[in-house]
Design a protein around this motif. Sequence first.
Motif, PDB file in Angstrom:
ATOM      1  N   ILE A  54      -8.938   2.950   2.940  1.00 39.31           N
ATOM      2  CA  ILE A  54      -7.968   3.838   3.564  1.00 39.31           C
ATOM      3  C   ILE A  54      -6.692   3.831   2.744  1.00 39.31           C
ATOM      4  O   ILE A  54      -6.093   2.778   2.523  1.00 39.31           O
ATOM      5  CB  ILE A  54      -7.692   3.414   5.009  1.00 39.31           C
ATOM      6  N   ILE A  55      -6.290   4.998   2.284  1.00 37.81           N
ATOM      7  CA  ILE A  55      -5.108   5.143   1.434  1.00 37.81           C
ATOM      8  C   ILE A  55      -4.094   6.035   2.130  1.00 37.81           C
ATOM      9  O   ILE A  55      -4.441   7.096   2.661  1.00 37.81           O
ATOM     10  CB  ILE A  55      -5.495   5.723   0.056  1.00 37.81           C
ATOM     11  N   GLY A  56      -2.847   5.590   2.143  1.00 40.90           N
ATOM     12  CA  GLY A  56      -1.775   6.383   2.719  1.00 40.90           C
ATOM     13  C   GLY A  56      -0.830   6.859   1.634  1.00 40.90           C
ATOM     14  O   GLY A  56      -0.597   6.157   0.653  1.00 40.90           O
ATOM     15  N   PHE A  57      -0.284   8.055   1.808  1.00 39.55           N
ATOM     16  CA  PHE A  57       0.713   8.553   0.849  1.00 39.55           C
ATOM     17  C   PHE A  57       1.914   9.089   1.611  1.00 39.55           C
ATOM     18  O   PHE A  57       1.816   9.503   2.771  1.00 39.55           O
ATOM     19  CB  PHE A  57       0.126   9.612  -0.090  1.00 39.55           C
ATOM     20  N   GLY A  58       3.063   9.064   0.944  1.00 38.93           N
ATOM     21  CA  GLY A  58       4.294   9.484   1.604  1.00 38.93           C
ATOM     22  C   GLY A  58       4.649   8.527   2.735  1.00 38.93           C
ATOM     23  O   GLY A  58       4.469   7.312   2.649  1.00 38.93           O
ATOM     24  N   ARG A  62       3.708   3.716   5.815  1.00 40.70           N
ATOM     25  CA  ARG A  62       4.286   2.871   6.860  1.00 40.70           C
ATOM     26  C   ARG A  62       3.304   2.577   7.984  1.00 40.70           C
ATOM     27  O   ARG A  62       3.543   1.700   8.808  1.00 40.70           O
ATOM     28  CB  ARG A  62       5.540   3.529   7.424  1.00 40.70           C
ATOM     29  N   LEU A  63       2.221   3.344   8.043  1.00 42.28           N
ATOM     30  CA  LEU A  63       1.191   3.098   9.050  1.00 42.28           C
ATOM     31  C   LEU A  63       0.153   2.083   8.593  1.00 42.28           C
ATOM     32  O   LEU A  63      -0.644   1.589   9.390  1.00 42.28           O
ATOM     33  CB  LEU A  63       0.478   4.408   9.409  1.00 42.28           C
ATOM     34  N   LEU A  64       0.140   1.771   7.300  1.00 39.43           N
ATOM     35  CA  LEU A  64      -0.929   0.942   6.747  1.00 39.43           C
ATOM     36  C   LEU A  64      -0.937  -0.468   7.325  1.00 39.43           C
ATOM     37  O   LEU A  64      -1.991  -1.067   7.514  1.00 39.43           O
ATOM     38  CB  LEU A  64      -0.826   0.886   5.218  1.00 39.43           C
ATOM     39  N   LYS A  65       0.242  -1.010   7.635  1.00 36.48           N
ATOM     40  CA  LYS A  65       0.269  -2.379   8.162  1.00 36.48           C
ATOM     41  C   LYS A  65      -0.331  -2.458   9.564  1.00 36.48           C
ATOM     42  O   LYS A  65      -0.768  -3.525   9.986  1.00 36.48           O
ATOM     43  CB  LYS A  65       1.689  -2.928   8.155  1.00 36.48           C
TER      44      LYS A  65
END
Length: 388
Positions: A54-58, A62-65
Amino acid sequence: MKGPEQADRSGIVLVDKPKGVTSHDLVAAIRSTLGIRRVGHAGTLDPMATGLLIIGFGQATRLLKVIVGHDKTYLATIRLGQATTTDDADGKILPAKADSRLAVKNLGRAMVESTIADHLTGDINQVPDSFSAIKVNGRRAYDLARQGKEVELQSRPIHIDRFQVLDYRPLTLHGGPPGETSQNQGRDLTGTDASKTDATGAETVGTDRVDTEVVDTEARDTEVVDLDVAVTCSSGTYIRALARDLGGLLGTGGHLTSLRRTRVGRFDIGDPALQGRIVTGQVSSRTYRNRQGQEETRNRVDLAQPAEEILRDSISLVDAANLIMSTVEVDREEAAMLANGRFLKAQVNGPTAAVARDGEGPYLAAVLVPYKDSLAKPDVVFHRGSQW
């Protein structure tokens, strides 16, 4: 060159990681393709592993944690009868002792399953392997281990909800050495297919494909048992360590030969609603000169989808928040208060998404965490401008 409107967007990308590259390689590929600097991932997969990253951008970084703390499901193959320096197929095979060879001969599926049920299911303590990404005095354990330094990691509590044996295969590896060997990707030693189906028709991970470079002059056949397993576990669980510990409990030694992550929380790679949104890629190699002028070759990922398609199929902040945590509705005035760091009078249990609405639709205002006296404080706030 990407336009400024693209560089300011945010979202979650689901990637089916191919074998032979690092999680960082995938992050770099997404960053380069989208032209967005702020990119991160939720939960590392080793180079030999495949599956859901799962990769987050922008702002979605901040949701990754929150995402990384969710439980996970894996399909794996564990080889009993051989231990390695890294507890997986990327390490060197350790010399087998006579009693471990005898233990393999005396194995049975019922014995393996009862050992798993008695010792490796439920709430247990696990010592991560020395080649993990855990930091020791500010340095990654795997960096210290690769330098030959002794790494001592403390045990930590984890939870194994499911550890199921899908297939049990006694094998004879012909021409295997009694001493140390090294493994590289190549042909299958057993000559069997690397994947098969279980009784339900579902595909399971099969025998890993390895080449063995013999460093002992005397060679002999090696008896092993390959287990195809499904594991559902808490965050922080090392499947390599499960393979190591199972081999230790059985007296056979053991290591991981293949690993595929299929689920993280409610993100499931087999979910028909998500399958059309999963990014894929091919591995290629490139040769370059390092700072010392030495020629090096390393793998890279070439994504199969262009930037426009990745952005179109990415998951918005609101949709991602609905998948990973509880939500509460807030009005625009409350959203403005949260943006300024003010507390909200609300009872929340754990991370909770505060969702507001305007003329363009819903947007994520903040992630709330519990505070005293029935208050919730904004742990992370989000700007409306880059959400859609």
